[in-house]
Every structure is written in structure tokens, then in C-alpha cells.
Design a protein around this motif. Sequence first.
Motif, PDB file in Angstrom:
ATOM      1  N   GLU A 114     -40.405 -34.329  -7.855  1.00  0.00           N
ATOM      2  CA  GLU A 114     -39.940 -35.455  -7.060  1.00  0.00           C
ATOM      3  C   GLU A 114     -38.485 -35.797  -7.379  1.00  0.00           C
ATOM      4  OE1 GLU A 114     -42.864 -35.646  -8.908  1.00  0.00           O
ATOM      5  OE2 GLU A 114     -44.069 -35.143  -7.164  1.00  0.00           O
ATOM      6  N   ASN A 115     -38.045 -35.506  -8.590  1.00  0.00           N
ATOM      7  CA  ASN A 115     -36.687 -35.802  -9.035  1.00  0.00           C
ATOM      8  C   ASN A 115     -36.112 -34.527  -9.666  1.00  0.00           C
ATOM      9  OD1 ASN A 115     -34.373 -37.153  -9.733  1.00  0.00           O
ATOM     10  ND2 ASN A 115     -35.238 -38.031 -11.591  1.00  0.00           N
ATOM     11  N   PRO A 116     -35.738 -33.522  -8.864  1.00  0.00           N
ATOM     12  CA  PRO A 116     -35.368 -32.220  -9.419  1.00  0.00           C
ATOM     13  C   PRO A 116     -33.950 -32.122  -9.970  1.00  0.00           C
ATOM     14  CG  PRO A 116     -35.296 -32.135  -7.050  1.00  0.00           C
ATOM     15  CD  PRO A 116     -35.786 -33.504  -7.414  1.00  0.00           C
ATOM     16  N   SER A 117     -33.077 -33.065  -9.640  1.00  0.00           N
ATOM     17  CA  SER A 117     -31.689 -32.971 -10.085  1.00  0.00           C
ATOM     18  C   SER A 117     -31.049 -34.355 -10.044  1.00  0.00           C
ATOM     19  CB  SER A 117     -30.912 -32.009  -9.185  1.00  0.00           C
ATOM     20  OG  SER A 117     -30.751 -32.559  -7.898  1.00  0.00           O
ATOM     21  N   PRO A 118     -29.834 -34.497 -10.574  1.00  0.00           N
ATOM     22  CA  PRO A 118     -29.155 -35.795 -10.463  1.00  0.00           C
ATOM     23  C   PRO A 118     -29.004 -36.197  -8.997  1.00  0.00           C
ATOM     24  CG  PRO A 118     -27.976 -34.358 -11.968  1.00  0.00           C
ATOM     25  CD  PRO A 118     -29.045 -33.527 -11.336  1.00  0.00           C
ATOM     26  N   THR A 119     -29.144 -37.483  -8.741  1.00  0.00           N
ATOM     27  CA  THR A 119     -29.112 -37.958  -7.352  1.00  0.00           C
ATOM     28  C   THR A 119     -27.688 -38.300  -6.926  1.00  0.00           C
ATOM     29  OG1 THR A 119     -29.545 -40.201  -8.102  1.00  0.00           O
ATOM     30  CG2 THR A 119     -31.437 -38.896  -7.436  1.00  0.00           C
ATOM     31  N   CYS A 120     -27.457 -38.120  -5.654  1.00  0.00           N
ATOM     32  CA  CYS A 120     -26.159 -38.452  -5.058  1.00  0.00           C
ATOM     33  C   CYS A 120     -26.165 -39.930  -4.674  1.00  0.00           C
ATOM     34  CB  CYS A 120     -25.906 -37.605  -3.822  1.00  0.00           C
ATOM     35  SG  CYS A 120     -25.803 -35.848  -4.165  1.00  0.00           S
ATOM     36  N   GLN A 121     -25.002 -40.545  -4.684  1.00  0.00           N
ATOM     37  CA  GLN A 121     -24.871 -41.935  -4.259  1.00  0.00           C
ATOM     38  C   GLN A 121     -24.404 -41.947  -2.814  1.00  0.00           C
ATOM     39  OE1 GLN A 121     -22.162 -43.694  -7.016  1.00  0.00           O
ATOM     40  NE2 GLN A 121     -23.727 -44.026  -8.562  1.00  0.00           N
ATOM     41  N   CYS A 122     -25.249 -42.493  -1.957  1.00  0.00           N
ATOM     42  CA  CYS A 122     -24.928 -42.543  -0.529  1.00  0.00           C
ATOM     43  C   CYS A 122     -24.405 -43.927  -0.168  1.00  0.00           C
ATOM     44  CB  CYS A 122     -26.166 -42.218   0.296  1.00  0.00           C
ATOM     45  SG  CYS A 122     -26.778 -40.548  -0.001  1.00  0.00           S
ATOM     46  N   SER A 123     -24.066 -44.099   1.082  1.00  0.00           N
ATOM     47  CA  SER A 123     -23.563 -45.372   1.581  1.00  0.00           C
ATOM     48  C   SER A 123     -24.671 -46.416   1.538  1.00  0.00           C
ATOM     49  CB  SER A 123     -23.071 -45.186   3.010  1.00  0.00           C
ATOM     50  OG  SER A 123     -22.515 -46.380   3.481  1.00  0.00           O
ATOM     51  N   SER A 124     -24.301 -47.655   1.234  1.00  0.00           N
ATOM     52  CA  SER A 124     -25.261 -48.758   1.209  1.00  0.00           C
ATOM     53  C   SER A 124     -24.643 -49.966   1.903  1.00  0.00           C
ATOM     54  CB  SER A 124     -25.636 -49.101  -0.239  1.00  0.00           C
ATOM     55  OG  SER A 124     -24.513 -49.608  -0.922  1.00  0.00           O
ATOM     56  N   LYS A 126     -23.582 -52.626   0.434  1.00  0.00           N
ATOM     57  CA  LYS A 126     -22.470 -53.127  -0.360  1.00  0.00           C
ATOM     58  C   LYS A 126     -21.267 -52.195  -0.316  1.00  0.00           C
ATOM     59  CE  LYS A 126     -25.421 -55.590  -3.590  1.00  0.00           C
ATOM     60  NZ  LYS A 126     -25.865 -55.707  -4.978  1.00  0.00           N
ATOM     61  N   ILE A 127     -21.510 -50.874  -0.392  1.00  0.00           N
ATOM     62  CA  ILE A 127     -20.428 -49.893  -0.436  1.00  0.00           C
ATOM     63  C   ILE A 127     -20.594 -48.925   0.726  1.00  0.00           C
ATOM     64  CG2 ILE A 127     -19.338 -48.087  -1.798  1.00  0.00           C
ATOM     65  CD1 ILE A 127     -20.450 -49.436  -4.290  1.00  0.00           C
ATOM     66  N   LYS A 128     -19.591 -48.844   1.571  1.00  0.00           N
ATOM     67  CA  LYS A 128     -19.619 -47.932   2.714  1.00  0.00           C
ATOM     68  C   LYS A 128     -18.871 -46.658   2.354  1.00  0.00           C
ATOM     69  CE  LYS A 128     -21.555 -50.959   5.428  1.00  0.00           C
ATOM     70  NZ  LYS A 128     -22.946 -50.883   5.716  1.00  0.00           N
ATOM     71  N   LYS A 129     -19.522 -45.490   2.500  1.00  0.00           N
ATOM     72  CA  LYS A 129     -18.909 -44.202   2.182  1.00  0.00           C
ATOM     73  C   LYS A 129     -19.133 -43.250   3.344  1.00  0.00           C
ATOM     74  CE  LYS A 129     -19.896 -44.743  -2.702  1.00  0.00           C
ATOM     75  NZ  LYS A 129     -20.534 -44.209  -3.869  1.00  0.00           N
ATOM     76  N   MET A 130     -18.148 -42.405   3.601  1.00  0.00           N
ATOM     77  CA  MET A 130     -18.295 -41.403   4.658  1.00  0.00           C
ATOM     78  C   MET A 130     -19.232 -40.295   4.207  1.00  0.00           C
ATOM     79  SD  MET A 130     -16.264 -41.867   7.426  1.00  0.00           S
ATOM     80  CE  MET A 130     -15.873 -40.253   7.987  1.00  0.00           C
ATOM     81  N   LEU A 131     -19.029 -39.796   2.990  1.00  0.00           N
ATOM     82  CA  LEU A 131     -19.824 -38.703   2.455  1.00  0.00           C
ATOM     83  C   LEU A 131     -20.480 -39.151   1.155  1.00  0.00           C
ATOM     84  CD1 LEU A 131     -17.304 -35.786   2.970  1.00  0.00           C
ATOM     85  CD2 LEU A 131     -19.305 -36.288   4.342  1.00  0.00           C
ATOM     86  N   PRO A 132     -21.624 -38.573   0.797  1.00  0.00           N
ATOM     87  CA  PRO A 132     -22.241 -38.943  -0.481  1.00  0.00           C
ATOM     88  C   PRO A 132     -21.395 -38.455  -1.651  1.00  0.00           C
ATOM     89  CG  PRO A 132     -23.471 -37.180   0.569  1.00  0.00           C
ATOM     90  CD  PRO A 132     -22.429 -37.615   1.542  1.00  0.00           C
ATOM     91  N   VAL A 133     -21.443 -39.220  -2.735  1.00  0.00           N
ATOM     92  CA  VAL A 133     -20.755 -38.847  -3.967  1.00  0.00           C
ATOM     93  C   VAL A 133     -21.801 -38.255  -4.894  1.00  0.00           C
ATOM     94  CG1 VAL A 133     -19.426 -39.678  -5.933  1.00  0.00           C
ATOM     95  CG2 VAL A 133     -19.060 -40.669  -3.666  1.00  0.00           C
ATOM     96  N   CYS A 134     -21.671 -36.961  -5.190  1.00  0.00           N
ATOM     97  CA  CYS A 134     -22.679 -36.256  -5.975  1.00  0.00           C
ATOM     98  C   CYS A 134     -22.115 -35.866  -7.341  1.00  0.00           C
ATOM     99  CB  CYS A 134     -23.147 -34.994  -5.244  1.00  0.00           C
ATOM    100  SG  CYS A 134     -23.932 -35.360  -3.666  1.00  0.00           S
ATOM    101  N   PRO A 135     -22.873 -36.121  -8.423  1.00  0.00           N
ATOM    102  CA  PRO A 135     -22.413 -35.694  -9.743  1.00  0.00           C
ATOM    103  C   PRO A 135     -22.599 -34.187  -9.908  1.00  0.00           C
ATOM    104  CG  PRO A 135     -24.566 -36.697  -9.911  1.00  0.00           C
ATOM    105  CD  PRO A 135     -24.133 -36.848  -8.487  1.00  0.00           C
ATOM    106  N   LEU A 136     -22.012 -33.633 -10.971  1.00  0.00           N
ATOM    107  CA  LEU A 136     -22.183 -32.209 -11.244  1.00  0.00           C
ATOM    108  C   LEU A 136     -23.660 -31.911 -11.443  1.00  0.00           C
ATOM    109  CD1 LEU A 136     -19.219 -31.513 -13.667  1.00  0.00           C
ATOM    110  CD2 LEU A 136     -19.451 -30.796 -11.300  1.00  0.00           C
TER     111      LEU A 136
END
Length: 160
Positions: A114-124, A126-136
Motif C-alpha cells: 500500500e505504501n511502496p515508496s516515498p510519496t509525492c506532494q501534490c497540490s492542496s 493551502k498550496i497550489k502546484k502545477m506538478l507534484p514534488v517527488c523526493p528521491l
Amino acid sequence: MDSKGSYQVKGWKLTQQQFVALLWKRLLIARRSRKGFFAQIVLPAVFVCIALVFSLIVPLFGKYPSLELQPWMYNEQYTFVRDMPCSVGEEEWTTAPVPQTITDLFQNGNWTMENPSPTCQCSSDKIKKMLPVCPLGAGGLPPPQEWVSEGKHMKFISRV
């Protein structure tokens, strides 16, 4: 006595009289404010002239040659195949090099299906983003892959 005057102006004469009155009003207002006259009359006329000059300089759209797109114009290309036998090419399947920090992340983390890798931060909200910010390491390790030559270019074939 009728309060209308001796006669009533109608039709084209009335339109002409109103137009002259509007121009006279515009002239009186322009005499009071030179900045307003410049901003409302002169400046827009200058911008229209500049736009017309630039429209003469830029060539028409039909005069450009059509673009020829080829696969080798792009960098590495990946083609994903599903559980094929390793007989696509003569070379062996390899795994892409992974930095040691990402290897440590996957070995030390508590990862499940269910949680295979670090999760990306998508738009919410509070914070509007064009693309998700994904960690290494987001998305997991790269799949096994093989270089295959096709004509003028090379591409990766990855097993999923």
C-alpha cells in the motif's frame, strides 16, 4: 406656449449635432488635462502603429517549412514490456545504477504494497502546484532494462 421651442431636430441632423457635441466635450476635457489626452488618444494610437509595423515584419504562418519529427531527436526512450522472456536481444537484462542513498532508503524503510515508496506532494487547498514534488526514490527502483538498437537510434526496453 409649447416648451419644445420653434422646431425639433430629428434624424441625421440630430445625430450630427450630438456627434459634434461629443467631440466638443472631448476637446474641452482634453484642454484641462494634457496627461489624460496623451493617455487616452496619443498613447493607444502609438501602440497600434507599433503593432502594425511588427505585423509587417513577421512572416506569414504558411511560409514556414513543416517540421519532421524523428524518434532519435529525443533522449533515451523507454519501451515497457510485460514479463517477456529475455530473448529480445542477445545482451543480458541489467538494472540501472541507483545512488547509494536511494538503496539505503529502500532497505531501511518500512515499505508495504500500500505504501511502496516515498510519496509525492501534490497540490492542496493551502498550496497550489502545477506538478507534484517527488523526493528521491519516489516510484521505486527502476525496472530491469536492455539497450536495443533500432535503425539510427538506441532505446531501452524495460521489463515490468
